[in-house]
Scaffold this motif. Structure first.
Motif, PDB file in Angstrom:
ATOM      1  N   UNK A 175       4.543  -7.313   0.784  1.00  0.00           N
ATOM      2  CA  UNK A 175       3.311  -6.587   1.015  1.00  0.00           C
ATOM      3  C   UNK A 175       2.560  -7.011   2.266  1.00  0.00           C
ATOM      4  N   UNK A 206      -1.577  -3.551  10.121  1.00  0.00           N
ATOM      5  CA  UNK A 206      -1.284  -3.386   8.693  1.00  0.00           C
ATOM      6  C   UNK A 206      -2.588  -3.088   7.990  1.00  0.00           C
ATOM      7  N   UNK A 226       2.669  -8.191   6.594  1.00  0.00           N
ATOM      8  CA  UNK A 226       3.291  -7.738   7.831  1.00  0.00           C
ATOM      9  C   UNK A 226       4.768  -8.093   7.843  1.00  0.00           C
ATOM     10  N   UNK A 245      -4.201  -2.510   4.258  1.00  0.00           N
ATOM     11  CA  UNK A 245      -4.008  -2.543   2.810  1.00  0.00           C
ATOM     12  C   UNK A 245      -4.651  -1.296   2.202  1.00  0.00           C
ATOM     13  N   UNK A 278       1.668   0.495   7.521  1.00  0.00           N
ATOM     14  CA  UNK A 278       1.868  -0.334   8.704  1.00  0.00           C
ATOM     15  C   UNK A 278       2.238   0.552   9.881  1.00  0.00           C
ATOM     16  N   UNK A 299       0.294  -0.461   0.967  1.00  0.00           N
ATOM     17  CA  UNK A 299      -0.269  -0.601   2.299  1.00  0.00           C
ATOM     18  C   UNK A 299       0.434   0.348   3.261  1.00  0.00           C
TER      19      UNK A 299
END
Lengths: 113, 114
Positions: B100, A49, B102, A51, A34, A32
């Motif tokens: 994986x 965020x 936040x 993915x 962010x 992912x």
């Protein structure tokens, strides 16, 4: 080794403008990505965020996109305000070494009233 | 919820001294980690933990020790401080053991080693 680059390092724009911050990464095998905001002398606040299976995420005036194949992400800020002034960091989590976030150096954004 | 808290906010050490940076979270997060932030180097992972009793090294672990006896706390120990450890230290946590999701960061500890 994953490397994350953010360009420009600093950006100054007048209030009200729409703007785009860029983030690129060298290894497309990511879990992912962010986006964070960091105010001077403060910690990091997570903004969005995305993915690896997603193309974009939106929160209020913020929209982040992800193009995994080209190794790029953008953060779009609409109708910028002086309160948006901060350093914006992007970070990727790779599939290998999945416990580590790899950060870019950040873009220091200044919104002028 | 207080989120992720760190103490102290600022510390000055002399070379060779030891100290512990405290980190606590009240969100019942399994994954916790420590980063250091240096000008021109960005944030780099020092150590991380995927649950109580489980820790592992990150990118720059030398000179630091960690332990995780409870879900809530993840202290970082400097064994013998060196000027190269002058930095801002951030603790982070997330719900998923894989990290994986936040990640939530604490406000940081500024460390100056003379």
């Amino acid at each position: 080794k994953q490397e994350v680059t953010q360009i420009p390092a600093a950006l100054s724009v007048p209030e009200g403008e729409n703007l785009v911050l860029n983030c690129s990464f060298t290894d497309s095998a990511i879990y992912n990505l962010q986006w964070f905001r960091q105010d001077p002398g403060k910690g990091l606040t997570s903004l969005l965020l995305i993915q690896s299976s997603q193309r974009e995420q939106t929160s209020g005036r913020l929209n982040a996109s992800l193009d995994k194949s080209s190794g790029r992400s953008t953060l779009y800020i609409a109708a910028s305000q002086p309160g948006d002034s901060a350093t914006y960091l992007c970070a990727v989590r790779g599939i290998q070494g999945a416990q580590k976030l790899v950060f870019g150096q950040g873009t220091r954004l200044t919104i002028n009233p | 919820n207080a989120g992720v808290t760190q103490t102290p906010k600022f510390q000055v050490l002399k070379t060779g001294q030891s100290m512990t940076l405290q980190c606590a979270q009240d969100m019942n997060h399994e994954y916790m980690s420590w980063y250091r932030q240096d000008p021109g180097m960005g944030l780099r992972l020092i150590h991380y933990s995927v649950g109580a009793g489980i820790t592992d090294q990150g990118e720059v672990p030398n000179g630091y020790n960690v332990s995780r006896s409870t879900t809530e706390d993840f202290p970082l120990r400097l064994l013998s401080a060196a000027p190269s450890q002058t930095s801002v230290y951030f603790c982070a946590s997330s719900y998923s053991p894989s990290g994986g999701e936040t990640q939530y960061f604490g406000p940081g500890t500024r460390l100056l080693v003379l």
